[in-house]
Design an enzyme around this catalytic site. Sequence first.
Site, PDB file in Angstrom:
ATOM      1  N   HIS A 168      -3.715  -4.731  -0.139  1.00  0.00           N
ATOM      2  CA  HIS A 168      -3.266  -5.314   1.125  1.00  0.00           C
ATOM      3  C   HIS A 168      -3.382  -6.840   1.062  1.00  0.00           C
ATOM      4  O   HIS A 168      -4.481  -7.381   1.236  1.00  0.00           O
ATOM      5  CB  HIS A 168      -4.135  -4.813   2.282  1.00  0.00           C
ATOM      6  CG  HIS A 168      -3.892  -3.396   2.658  1.00  0.00           C
ATOM      7  ND1 HIS A 168      -2.922  -3.015   3.553  1.00  0.00           N
ATOM      8  CD2 HIS A 168      -4.492  -2.251   2.256  1.00  0.00           C
ATOM      9  CE1 HIS A 168      -2.940  -1.707   3.699  1.00  0.00           C
ATOM     10  NE2 HIS A 168      -3.878  -1.219   2.923  1.00  0.00           N
ATOM     11  N   GLU A 177      -2.527  -8.907   3.261  1.00  0.00           N
ATOM     12  CA  GLU A 177      -2.924  -9.409   4.585  1.00  0.00           C
ATOM     13  C   GLU A 177      -4.411  -9.239   4.846  1.00  0.00           C
ATOM     14  O   GLU A 177      -4.929  -9.792   5.822  1.00  0.00           O
ATOM     15  CB  GLU A 177      -2.099  -8.720   5.676  1.00  0.00           C
ATOM     16  CG  GLU A 177      -2.525  -7.317   6.049  1.00  0.00           C
ATOM     17  CD  GLU A 177      -2.063  -6.236   5.087  1.00  0.00           C
ATOM     18  OE1 GLU A 177      -2.243  -5.053   5.414  1.00  0.00           O
ATOM     19  OE2 GLU A 177      -1.516  -6.565   4.014  1.00  0.00           O
ATOM     20  N   CYS A 190       0.833  -1.200   0.000  1.00  0.00           N
ATOM     21  CA  CYS A 190       0.000   0.000   0.000  1.00  0.00           C
ATOM     22  C   CYS A 190       0.874   1.259   0.000  1.00  0.00           C
ATOM     23  O   CYS A 190       1.607   1.496  -0.946  1.00  0.00           O
ATOM     24  CB  CYS A 190      -0.992  -0.040   1.157  1.00  0.00           C
ATOM     25  SG  CYS A 190      -2.361   1.144   0.970  1.00  0.00           S
TER      26      CYS A 190
END
Length: 205
Positions: free
Chosen positions: A187, A189, A79
């Site tokens: 992202h 994650e 990001c």
Amino acid sequence: MIGIIDYGVGNLFSLKSSLAYIGEEAVVTGDEKKLKQCEKILLPGVGAFRDAAWKLRQSGLADVVLEEAAAGKPLLGICLGMQMLFDKSYEYGEYSGLGLIPGVVRPIAPMIGEGKKVPHIGWNGLHFPKGATRCPIFANISENDCVYFVHSYAAVECDAFVTATTEYGAELTAAVAKGNVYGTQFHPEKSGEVGLRILKAFCNL
């Protein structure tokens, strides 16, 4: 061991939890010696470019990132962490990045036209450059697999290094790579199973 750079900005512990889920040992640290001992490094980031770049430099960790990248250690910016890999950003001014990947970061509003909300928040499919060798961090995912974005700015003037794009009113840069330096605007994650496969592929480099 995967080093997650702690300079006061980013989703550090969600990243560490994702890595633990896929069986990878990780440390969240701002300690130069520990980062140099790690096999790979993650540079996360959320918020404003100016503030994050300032914190990274004030902490002394910008030099660590540059040194480790120059030494050939795999580095993944996520990001805002990806945006800082470029030469500069035009987010509320003009601010220098790390210069690891040629290109600049500009607001997406003029690119996507009317009718699309800014920031771009949500799940979007990834598209890979036709005829190009697939970037190794995407080895285990497919065209149109969806990942999670939260951003108001995107990288431009970096076509030679784009490894994935996404459609949001325009084709926006979703990921880049130059040698051992990688970046994802999304992202991983927060991107479910697809994101975990991307993180695993990076860890396996």
